[in-house]
Design an enzyme around this catalytic site. Structure first.
Site, PDB file in Angstrom:
ATOM      1  N   LYS A 126     -12.172  -5.847  -6.884  1.00 30.81           N
ATOM      2  CA  LYS A 126     -12.825  -5.234  -7.177  1.00 30.81           C
ATOM      3  C   LYS A 126     -11.112  -3.493  -7.920  1.00 30.81           C
ATOM      4  CE  LYS A 126     -12.911  -1.972  -2.601  1.00 30.81           C
ATOM      5  NZ  LYS A 126     -11.467  -3.046  -2.556  1.00 30.81           N
ATOM      6  N   LYS A 178      -7.261 -13.353  -8.150  1.00 31.13           N
ATOM      7  CA  LYS A 178      -8.403 -13.266  -7.511  1.00 31.13           C
ATOM      8  C   LYS A 178      -8.986 -12.037  -8.354  1.00 31.13           C
ATOM      9  CE  LYS A 178      -7.707 -11.932  -3.511  1.00 31.13           C
ATOM     10  NZ  LYS A 178      -8.008 -11.492  -1.691  1.00 31.13           N
ATOM     11  N   LYS A 191       0.714  -1.439  -0.175  1.00 28.07           N
ATOM     12  CA  LYS A 191       0.004  -0.300   0.020  1.00 28.07           C
ATOM     13  C   LYS A 191       0.915   1.708   0.176  1.00 28.07           C
ATOM     14  CE  LYS A 191      -4.619  -1.296   2.066  1.00 28.07           C
ATOM     15  NZ  LYS A 191      -5.315  -1.315   3.407  1.00 28.07           N
TER      16      LYS A 191
END
Ligand code: TRP
Length: 336
Positions: free
Chosen positions: A203, A200, A117
């Site tokens: 979003k 996977k 992140k």
């Protein structure tokens, strides 16, 4: 389990993204909905975690309501489990602070999610909240003295840190926390991106057409399934060389409750086109009851507030018990 022993406590949380996709549903939420039958379950919507990256306050509030409505629509019945909003419960940040005092900075800096992140951050600003994120998550878990923490593979490292901190607290002060078990459900189907079946469903998929949202209108779902990448050849088989078709088979199996092997024989000799149409129909059918329930409740603020209020009440009871124990052990003078 003896008759007298209370059911084990399950805790899990998710950020208020306001959206859920079929990967979330089949990989996690359906499994949680089953756990409520035999466990005391706390499901938290973690708004305090959501502010560790840049965000828009009004959007956060909307997304928090939307997330709650979605969970209920997916079958998490507020009469059978405790659905709460993290910021409503006193104790999460308090306990995170105490755990922080026991946690070396290096351990936080080594967390892969922090590294990812902070590297992906849009600006050069990286808040210390992002570094401390796993402390708050450990507090979420330990505050409820949870037995089981169902999470996805990507959260494993955070739960392990939580286990370390529980042990460290117990050693430093005295036996206080259960060391919670990580629980990665094996039963749930792992749905992959329709555009990149090696990854996977997510979003944050760069091509949004790879991700099927529970609230996508039927036509959008159909379009996305139709444009799913397939593999060379024309056989409908779940094999390693056919990740695209395998993924669609997993999806159809999850939506219809039928075994992949049955589906393989049924579609033996059928073309990709017919197969995809069937997958699309099954997806649309599977999300229909969720969309209907969502439509009924998502604008009913009164109802949603009531659910939050009840959830916070139950969560707070349990949280206070733990927090006061922790404060006592830490040597804080009790407030009389
Ligand atoms: N970090 C988790 C995620 O991104 C969300 C989370 C916060 C969580 N607190 C938790 C999950 C406690 C399990 C238990 O998915």
């Amino acid at each position: 389990m003896s008759k007298e022993s209370p059911p084990p406590v399950v805790l899990t949380c998710a950020q208020p993204s306001g959206q859920l996709h079929l990967g979330n549903y089949f990989g996690a939420i359906r499994h949680w909905a089953r756990l409520v039958e035999s466990h005391t379950c706390f499901f938290g919507i973690v708004d305090l975690h959501a502010i560790t990256v840049p965000y828009i306050p009004a959007e956060l509030r909307k997304a928090t309501y939307r997330s709650l409505a979605l969970y209920i629509a997916c079958g998490l019945d507020p009469k059978k489990c405790h659905l709460f909003c993290q910021s409503h419960v006193i104790g999460h940040t308090e306990l995170a602070w105490i755990l922080g005092a026991l946690c070396p900075i290096g351990q936080l800096e080594r967390m892969t999610q922090f590294k990812d992140k902070s590297q992906r951050a849009e600006s050069s600003f990286i808040g210390s909240g992002l570094l401390n994120y796993p402390l708050l998550m450990a507090a979420d878990i330990l505050l409820y003295n949870a037995d089981l923490v169902p999470v996805g593979e990507d959260q494993k490292q955070h739960v392990e840190l939580c286990r370390d901190l529980a042990q460290k607290f117990n050693q430093t002060y005295s036996e206080t926390f259960k060391v919670p078990d990580l629980h990665i459900p094996r039963t749930g189907a792992r749905i992959k991106s329709l555009q990149d079946p090696e990854k996977k469903m997510s979003k944050s998929d760069p091509t949004q057409s790879g991700c099927l949202y529970l609230l996508d209108p039927p036509e959008t779902l159909r379009k996305k399934v139709r444009s799913a990448v397939t593999d060379s050849g024309s056989e409908i088989r779940a094999t390693e060389e056919k990740p695209g078709i395998s993924n669609l088979l997993t999806l159809l199996s999850a939506c219809s409750g039928r075994a992949v092997s049955d589906l393989e024989s049924e579609f033996d000799g059928a073309g990709y086109g017919t197969f995809k149409d069937t997958v699309a129909d099954a997806v649309i059918e599977a999300v229909k009851p969720i969309q209907e329930r969502y439509a009924e409740i998502h604008e009913d603020k009164g109802y949603l507030d009531e659910v939050f209020k009840e959830g916070a009440g139950k969560a707070q009871q349990r949280a206070y018990r733990m927090l006061s124990k922790v404060y006592r052990k830490a040597g804080f003078v009790s407030r009389t």
